[in-house]
Design an enzyme around this catalytic site. Structure first.
Site, PDB file in Angstrom:
ATOM      1  N   SER A 187     101.236 -53.941 -31.333  1.00  0.00           N
ATOM      2  CA  SER A 187     102.633 -53.649 -31.057  1.00  0.00           C
ATOM      3  C   SER A 187     103.152 -54.663 -30.026  1.00  0.00           C
ATOM      4  CB  SER A 187     102.783 -52.209 -30.581  1.00  0.00           C
ATOM      5  OG  SER A 187     104.116 -51.791 -30.631  1.00  0.00           O
ATOM      6  N   ASP A 214     106.488 -48.802 -41.114  1.00  0.00           N
ATOM      7  CA  ASP A 214     106.585 -48.812 -39.656  1.00  0.00           C
ATOM      8  C   ASP A 214     108.058 -48.893 -39.253  1.00  0.00           C
ATOM      9  OD1 ASP A 214     106.352 -49.226 -36.921  1.00  0.00           O
ATOM     10  OD2 ASP A 214     104.651 -50.593 -37.119  1.00  0.00           O
ATOM     11  N   HIS A 260     103.689 -46.795 -37.980  1.00  0.00           N
ATOM     12  CA  HIS A 260     103.308 -47.609 -36.824  1.00  0.00           C
ATOM     13  C   HIS A 260     101.874 -47.348 -36.393  1.00  0.00           C
ATOM     14  CE1 HIS A 260     104.283 -50.200 -33.460  1.00  0.00           C
ATOM     15  NE2 HIS A 260     103.839 -49.311 -32.605  1.00  0.00           N
TER      16      HIS A 260
END
Length: 705
Positions: free
Chosen positions: A557, A644, A676
């Site tokens: 991320s 996501d 995600h």
């Protein structure tokens, strides 16, 4: 190190130039067309990338299966959580060998004075077990399943649960009568996670999101009525702010929280009159954050408020709940470098979380004199926190503890005697011995002289860390004041047992060393995050822990942004880079306020749409903008998910295509039904991690060990 048996041709995406113009700067982007998620050509390209990645890693199939088996064989597949007392019941979860998802259960208390969790090893009918929700049943017919809300009413008669079967984190709430087993007609679609019952069980309070996936509205649903009649309790129009809501542990108030990365505001509603007008605790002030909890002191309702108004690392004050903006009594004054993290209030005392010396700590707050009694542990590195404490007046506090070498542990802390009662330690099968592993913290010197902590864990049988160069797996994050805590991982053992040292670079932008640590790694100081990671890698090389050809970096991320930036800054320091759901096209995303969460993110990264200086700064580090032609890249594996909503699949897809233009050996793996957090189901998650670890070990040259 293994080699490919024959050359293979990666997918070649068509370049369709689109010009982006901001602040007098024209940028041609050949792969922005990937953003059309429903386009058959985009889907075909992603599927071709998956096929190529599978082909390129086919030689690792045996190792993947071996690592998956190692994870599985070390895990007690049929297991139980430690029961948590709430009302007249003990609540807990079960996992069953061969089943992907957990099962939520409860059993009745033996007596009102019963605070010792029941022995769940006995037959279920002996303790009166009731299955509340079986995730395996709810997931039938779906490739993806996630539980976003789960709560039982105070009287124990009804249960709500929110389910996502796409991976986009939009949940449908349903309600079940636990007396009759009937699913009620109340069904609320497209909600955010975290819905809950009102204390009297008449209402459900839930939140919904706007088109940018921002939780912006709090709703009140009365059971038995049409969803179309639900009342809007609160709406936040400012696109920079998230909204959330929950009841105090005392059940006295509903607290509605509004927050951005740097500013917060709370509104309070009497739980006995949820249709009353919310009243503000403290009006929002740009740059001021606060969080409050209710207590009763000498018969008066008060709020304990943690805030940073003139207190960089926060202070704790007490105010009258009837007049929160009135006089403030300082309970815990600001101490520079000792970051107060949160306070949880109970009837007789509070629990305070804070960070000191780079570690999370936990203490009991005496309401009478404001003193803190810290819980002490004997490991040099550990993580600790309070959790699973729904009762208002318990004699015990549930505490979670662990370290790099100590599996996750649950204690009950007896407040009156300061005793820790061990309730459970995560079982690790196969003869795991913590003493066979070691952990320590070392320090790297950053370019500006700042000392950067690095946590290390390794298996002792391979020798002392630093005695000779070893393979190193270096992990980093460094954003949102999120701290990477010393925590145990069963999957990590598969690397440690092959001689790999696992290291965490606690770079600026995280919260490990206090609020200033975060401030020095965000906005126009963001490059510190990247250079700190490089300096940590250099320290490990210069100190003899490893060599550049035996080190792989990983981040996910915002940590994936770190990976992309590091790949451009110092490709020569790493043999490979593993980027999970990487935020690598940061400038394009943050320039577009129509994309999910963009406006909220301006507090973290800056606003390049309206500020030319921020635009230039972000352009100088955004990985997609800065792919180099003058240096060979290490091997790169980017992992993403089609659904996501936080870091769109398009970012790593574009990045890999750009890397290929300069001859980089880059692979893309896109889960076509996931969000995600990756795939759902524990066995699927283990296989996904086995895939990543097999690639990582192959790059490190220990795949055959």
């Amino acid at each position: 190190m293994s080699t490919d048996a024959a050359p293979r041709t990666p997918p070649v995406a068509t370049r369709t130039p689109i010009v982006r113009s901001h602040h007098g700067d024209d940028v041609e982007d050949g792969y922005e067309w990937f953003r059309a998620k429903e386009d058959a050509a985009v889907v075909a390209h992603l599927e071709a990338e998956n096929a190529y990645t599978e082909q390129r890693t086919a030689h690792l199939a045996g190792l993947r299966e071996k690592i998956f088996t190692e994870i599985k064989d070390r895990t007690l597949e049929t297991d139980l959580s430690v029961p948590t007392r709430r009302g007249d019941w003990w609540y807990y979860g079960r996992t069953v060998e061969g089943q992907q998802y957990g099962i939520q259960c409860r059993a009745p208390l033996a007596s009102p004075d019963d605070w010792t969790p029941p022995d769940l090893s006995v037959a279920a009918d002996v303790i009166g077990e009731q299955i509340l929700l079986d995730g395996n049943v709810e997931a039938e017919g779906h490739e993806f399943f996630s539980l976003g809300s789960f709560e039982v009413s105070n009287d124990g008669n009804r249960m709500l649960f929110g389910i996502d079967v796409a991976g986009d984190e939009r949940y449908t709430i349903r309600v079940r009568d636990l007396v009759t087993g009937e699913t009620l007609p109340d069904e609320i679609p497209d909600t955010f996670a975290g819905a809950g019952f009102s204390p009297d069980g008449r209402f459900i309070v839930y939140t919904t999101v706007d088109d940018a996936w921002r939780p912006d509205t709090v709703w009140l649903h009365e059971l038995g009525t049409a969803v179309s009649a639900d009342e809007r309790l609160f709406h936040e129009p400012d696109e920079r702010f998230w909204v959330g809501a929950g009841f105090t542990r005392s059940d006295k108030y509903l607290m509605i929280g509004v927050g951005s990365s740097i500013t917060s505001e709370e509104w309070i509603v009497d739980a006995a009159d949820l249709r009353s007008t919310p009243r503000v605790v403290w009006p929002r002030t740009e740059g001021i954050e606060y969080d409050s909890d209710h207590a009763v002191i000498d018969g008066e309702d008060v709020l304990y408020i943690l805030h940073n108004d003139g207190a960089l690392d926060f202070e704790l004050v007490r105010v009258a709940a009837s007049d929160p903006s009135g006089p403030r009594e300082v309970v815990l004054p600001h101490r520079p470098g000792e970051r107060l993290l949160g306070v949880s209030t109970f009837r007789d005392w509070g629990v305070v979380g804070y960070r000191s010396g780079g570690l999370a700590r936990l203490g009991m707050l005496d309401y009478a004199d404001g003193t803190i009694r810290e819980l002490e542990f004997d490991e040099p590195l550990y993580s600790v926190g309070a959790g699973g404490n729904p009762e208002w007046a318990p004699p015990l506090i549930r505490v979670g503890y662990g370290s790099f070498v100590t599996p996750g542990t649950v204690y009950d802390y007896e407040v009156a005697t300061s005793e820790l009662h061990l309730r459970k330690r995560q079982p690790v099968l196969g003869g795991y011995e913590p003493s066979e592993y070691a952990q320590e913290r070392v320090w790297a010197t950053a370019q500006d002289g700042t000392q950067i902590p690095i946590s290390l864990v390794w298996k002792r049988s391979f020798g002392d860390a630093g005695a000779a160069p070893r393979p190193v797996h270096l992990y980093g994050y460094g954003s949102y004041e999120h701290s990477i805590e010393p925590g145990f991982s069963v999957a990590r053992l598969s690397a440690l047992d092959r001689g790999v040292i696992f290291a965490v670079a606690h770079v600026r932008g995280g919260g490990e060393m206090g609020r200033q640590w975060y401030e020095d790694g965000k906005l126009l100081h963001k490059r510190n995050t990247f250079t700190d990671f490089v300096d940590c890698a250099l320290h490990l090389i210069d100190s003899g822990y490893t060599t550049a050809d035996r080190m792989v970096a990983e981040g996910g991320s915002a940590g994936g942004l770190l990976m992309g930036a590091v790949a451009n800054l110092a490709p020569e320091l790493f043999a490979g880079i593993l980027a999970d759901v990487p935020f690598v096209d940061a400038l394009t995303t943050i320039l577009d306020p129509s994309l999910p969460l963009t406006v909220i993110e301006w507090d973290e990264w800056g606003d390049p749409l309206h500020n030319a200086d921020v635009y230039a700064y972000m352009k100088s580090y955004s990985p997609y903008e800065n792919v180099r032609t003058d240096a060979p890249y290490p091997k790169i594996l980017a992992v993403t998910s089609l659904n996501d909503t936080r870091v769109l699949y398009v970012e790593p897809a574009k990045w890999v295509a750009r890397l290929r233009e300069v001859g980089a050996d880059a692979l893309l793996k896109c889960e076509m039904v996931a969000g995600h957090g990756g795939v759902s189901g524990r066995y699927n998650a283990w296989r996904e991690r086995a895939f990543e670890l097999a690639w990582l070990l192959d790059v490190l040259g220990v795949a055959e060990v």
